[in-house]
Design an enzyme around this catalytic site. Structure first.
Site, PDB file in Angstrom:
ATOM      1  N   CYS A  25      -2.955  -5.270  12.736  1.00  0.00           N
ATOM      2  CA  CYS A  25      -3.794  -5.429  13.904  1.00  0.00           C
ATOM      3  C   CYS A  25      -5.156  -5.935  13.489  1.00  0.00           C
ATOM      4  O   CYS A  25      -5.358  -6.362  12.364  1.00  0.00           O
ATOM      5  CB  CYS A  25      -3.947  -4.084  14.604  1.00  0.00           C
ATOM      6  SG  CYS A  25      -2.360  -3.274  14.906  1.00  0.00           S
TER       7      CYS A  25
ATOM      8  N   CYS B 158      -3.507  -8.624   0.394  1.00  0.00           N
ATOM      9  CA  CYS B 158      -2.271  -9.219   0.940  1.00  0.00           C
ATOM     10  C   CYS B 158      -2.328 -10.744   0.841  1.00  0.00           C
ATOM     11  O   CYS B 158      -3.160 -11.389   1.475  1.00  0.00           O
ATOM     12  CB  CYS B 158      -2.103  -8.803   2.404  1.00  0.00           C
ATOM     13  SG  CYS B 158      -0.771  -9.678   3.235  1.00  0.00           S
TER      14      CYS B 158
ATOM     15  N   SER C 144      -0.708 -22.911  11.674  1.00  0.00           N
ATOM     16  CA  SER C 144      -1.372 -22.434  10.464  1.00  0.00           C
ATOM     17  C   SER C 144      -1.051 -23.248   9.211  1.00  0.00           C
ATOM     18  O   SER C 144      -1.776 -23.151   8.224  1.00  0.00           O
ATOM     19  CB  SER C 144      -1.090 -20.938  10.238  1.00  0.00           C
ATOM     20  OG  SER C 144       0.189 -20.599  10.662  1.00  0.00           O
TER      21      SER C 144
ATOM     22  N   ASP D 198       5.421 -25.733   5.930  1.00  0.00           N
ATOM     23  CA  ASP D 198       5.328 -24.519   6.765  1.00  0.00           C
ATOM     24  C   ASP D 198       4.697 -23.411   5.943  1.00  0.00           C
ATOM     25  O   ASP D 198       4.735 -23.428   4.711  1.00  0.00           O
ATOM     26  CB  ASP D 198       6.716 -24.106   7.277  1.00  0.00           C
ATOM     27  CG  ASP D 198       6.616 -23.274   8.558  1.00  0.00           C
ATOM     28  OD1 ASP D 198       5.487 -22.920   8.963  1.00  0.00           O
ATOM     29  OD2 ASP D 198       7.668 -22.977   9.152  1.00  0.00           O
ATOM     30  N   ASP D 199       4.085 -22.445   6.656  1.00  0.00           N
ATOM     31  CA  ASP D 199       3.332 -21.417   5.937  1.00  0.00           C
ATOM     32  C   ASP D 199       4.205 -20.295   5.397  1.00  0.00           C
ATOM     33  O   ASP D 199       3.798 -19.544   4.524  1.00  0.00           O
ATOM     34  CB  ASP D 199       2.223 -20.842   6.827  1.00  0.00           C
ATOM     35  CG  ASP D 199       2.742 -20.465   8.185  1.00  0.00           C
ATOM     36  OD1 ASP D 199       3.731 -19.711   8.262  1.00  0.00           O
ATOM     37  OD2 ASP D 199       2.174 -20.927   9.187  1.00  0.00           O
TER      38      ASP D 199
ATOM     39  N   CYS E  67       7.973  -5.504   3.977  1.00  0.00           N
ATOM     40  CA  CYS E  67       6.570  -5.135   3.749  1.00  0.00           C
ATOM     41  C   CYS E  67       6.339  -3.748   4.332  1.00  0.00           C
ATOM     42  O   CYS E  67       6.684  -3.498   5.480  1.00  0.00           O
ATOM     43  CB  CYS E  67       5.658  -6.137   4.451  1.00  0.00           C
ATOM     44  SG  CYS E  67       3.928  -5.632   4.441  1.00  0.00           S
TER      45      CYS E  67
ATOM     46  N   CYS F 165      -1.344  -8.733  -3.472  1.00  0.00           N
ATOM     47  CA  CYS F 165      -0.029  -8.150  -3.231  1.00  0.00           C
ATOM     48  C   CYS F 165       0.978  -9.274  -3.000  1.00  0.00           C
ATOM     49  O   CYS F 165       0.733 -10.169  -2.197  1.00  0.00           O
ATOM     50  CB  CYS F 165      -0.077  -7.232  -2.007  1.00  0.00           C
ATOM     51  SG  CYS F 165       1.551  -6.563  -1.576  1.00  0.00           S
TER      52      CYS F 165
ATOM     53  N   CYS G 180       6.440  -8.474  -1.049  1.00  0.00           N
ATOM     54  CA  CYS G 180       7.556  -8.974  -0.231  1.00  0.00           C
ATOM     55  C   CYS G 180       8.318 -10.083  -0.948  1.00  0.00           C
ATOM     56  O   CYS G 180       9.446 -10.398  -0.580  1.00  0.00           O
ATOM     57  CB  CYS G 180       7.060  -9.432   1.138  1.00  0.00           C
ATOM     58  SG  CYS G 180       5.592 -10.458   1.064  1.00  0.00           S
TER      59      CYS G 180
HETATM   60  S1  SF4 Z   1       4.258  -7.006   1.062  1.00  0.00           S
HETATM   61 FE1  SF4 Z   1       3.737  -9.149   1.548  1.00  0.00          FE
HETATM   62  S2  SF4 Z   1       3.031  -9.128   3.665  1.00  0.00           S
HETATM   63 FE2  SF4 Z   1       3.005  -7.004   2.929  1.00  0.00          FE
HETATM   64  S3  SF4 Z   1       0.915  -6.657   2.192  1.00  0.00           S
HETATM   65 FE3  SF4 Z   1       2.120  -7.334   0.447  1.00  0.00          FE
HETATM   66  S4  SF4 Z   1       1.882  -9.558   0.419  1.00  0.00           S
HETATM   67 FE4  SF4 Z   1       1.203  -8.843   2.422  1.00  0.00          FE
END
Ligand code: SF4
Length: 489
Positions: free
Chosen positions: A16, A252, A300, A365-366, A402, A461, A464
């Site tokens: 959010c 992220c 994006s 594409d993103d 995630c 991070c 994912c």
């Molecule tokens: S798992 Fe992927 S989407 Fe989730 S915080 Fe980490 S990088 Fe971001």
């Protein structure tokens, strides 16, 4: 030490946008809050709300702008020199006002960006009885625990330093108390973004998920909120303390390619510039020299496509347009709650035959999450006469759910899901390529993406993509989407 095992079957979760504003000159900051929330609308479109001291929070479903006829009366009725606010993107089955934020627990209102992954465990610490998977919010459980820790420890900072050890997940919080203080806290690893700004003309401080909200109210961004930092704004001014000294960062990476607004500055990088740079780096990784044209999937991926085309010296054009007058057009297919909506959105991405016909098109594409959009786009491009279609994705292959705030919760939904087949990376990419119908498919990799953004890969991070959940400190047991969302009959 063994990593704790958490059962991730019970978590409502959100990515959010949050804000917290305090005017030291006593100006009514409600109009500012509305503008700031509108500038964070891309982070959540299902509900929004704001809270001032000593009043129940105001909450509305839908876009902030949908309530424009009420803005004047809201600004009068909620007139206040301090406020917190929230835009919500839920991954729970239902989008209801009940789950909209801010939430109030005793004399504290809370707005949250992130996901608390061990919500059931945390719920047990507050007695468990207020929580059911179908309707509870992880934010509510965290707020209840925080309030009980504040009553034990006396201070917000001390309470957070205890809570951070009990709580697994990503969180940027803003709080407002009935004694007219606004607080902002960012999780120790900095999964989700948060910035601090100041507006000189009426001596007003603002914390927000992104600097786009700071600019929208005419304030100047001062700095990123440090991971593990608690900021307090009150009539005495602004003060700050650290509730965690963890030096490890896990920003992220998905924020940089997809989620954040292109005008925002995050961890010292402008998002538009970062995305353009990602395109440049991708052109070096995949120099598709016989391409006639580079086009973005709107919106994006546009800066990355431009960067890719410029680096390669190939023409850039808009081959796909969104119908801006359609209801679905401005929405982002990835964050719609239901699959049927995602399919619906693709009808509103329209290829331009005059641009596409007879060409080898590189589509940038993103991200490629479920593959639904990519498949539809490639079909549409073929119908528009594309001779050859190469797809290049600015994010690495997403293979794992995630648990830090973005909605791709179950593996079987992901385009990379091999359904039990033991595939290596190359075979996985080829499976996805065939599935979406592209002639070539190239994905970014973590090192390349991090280098383009200018942040060390080990400070970001990529869970994912990698499946390494160390930064969250969990070993998840993967569940189906139905199980996670409590929707199974
Ligand atoms: S798992 Fe992927 S989407 Fe989730 S915080 Fe980490 S990088 Fe971001």
């Amino acid at each position: 030490m063994d990593k704790p095992q958490h059962t991730l079957d019970d978590k409502p979760k959100e990515n959010c946008g949050v804000i917290g504003i305090y005017s030291l000159s006593g100006a009514n900051v409600i109009p500012m809050a509305i503008d700031a929330l509108r500038a964070l609308q891309h982070r959540g479109q299902e509900a929004w709300g704001l809270a001032i001291p000593n009043k129940p929070p105001l909450k509305r479903l839908g876009l902030v702008s949908a309530a424009s006829s009420e803005f004047k009366s809201i600004a009068q009725e909620y007139s206040s020199p301090c406020v917190i606010g929230h835009v919500r993107y839920s991954t729970m089955g239902r989008s209801s006002l009940e789950n909209a934020q801010p939430l109030k627990v005793k004399d504290l209102c809370v707005a949250h960006n992130g996901t608390i992954a061990n919500v059931q465990e945390l719920s047990n610490l507050v007695g468990g009885c207020s929580f059911t998977p179908q309707n509870a919010s992880d934010t509510l459980v965290a707020a209840q625990r925080l309030v009980s820790l504040i009553s034990e420890n006396g201070q917000m900072g001390k309470a957070l330093s205890v809570l951070k050890n009990e709580m697994v997940g990503s969180y940027c919080f803003t709080f407002i108390s009935d004694d007219n203080s606004v607080f902002a806290a960012r999780d120790p690893k900095g999964f989700r973004p948060m910035v601090l700004g100041h507006k000189e003309s009426d001596d007003t401080y603002i914390v927000a998920s992104e600097s786009s909200a700071v600019s929208a109210v005419g304030a100047k961004m001062q700095r990123n909120v440090t991971p593990g930092e608690l900021i307090r704004m009150s009539k005495d001014g602004i003060d700050t303390e650290m509730f965690s000294d963890d030096p490890k960062r896990a920003h992220c990476s998905f924020e940089f390619t997809y989620f954040a607004h292109p005008t925002s500055n995050m961890e010292g990088t402008n998002i538009y510039v970062a995305r353009k740079n990602i395109g440049r780096y991708l052109a070096k990784k995949f120099p598709i020299k016989d391409a006639d044209l580079v086009i973005p999937v709107p919106d994006s991926a546009r800066p990355a496509a431009l960067g890719y085309a410029q680096e390669l010296g190939v023409s850039f054009d808009e081959g796909l347009l969104k119908d801006r007058y359609s209801k679905k057009g401005p929405l982002r297919s990835f964050i719609e709650p239901h699959q049927t909506d995602r399919v619906e959105i693709n009808r509103w991405i329209i290829p331009i035959r005059e641009i596409i016909d007879g060409k080898h098109v590189v589509v940038i594409d993103d991200s490629l999450v479920r593959g639904t959009s990519s498949k539809a786009i490639i079909k549409a491009l073929r119908r528009a006469g594309a001779r050859k279609i190469s797809m290049v994705i600015t994010y690495p292959p997403i293979k794992f759910p995630c648990y830090a705030g973005i909605d791709f919760p179950s593996q079987e939904e992901l385009a990379t899901f091999s359904n039990g087949k033991d595939l290596n990376d190359e075979e996985t990419i080829d499976m996805v390529r065939k599935d979406i119908g592209a002639d070539f498919l190239g994905y970014n990799d973590a090192e390349n993406l991090a280098a383009a953004v200018g942040i060390p890969a080990d400070s970001m991070c990529f869970t994912c993509a990698s499946g390494n959940y160390d930064s969250l400190g969990i070993t998840p047991e993967f569940k189906s989407r139905e199980e996670i969302k409590g929707e199974a009959s």
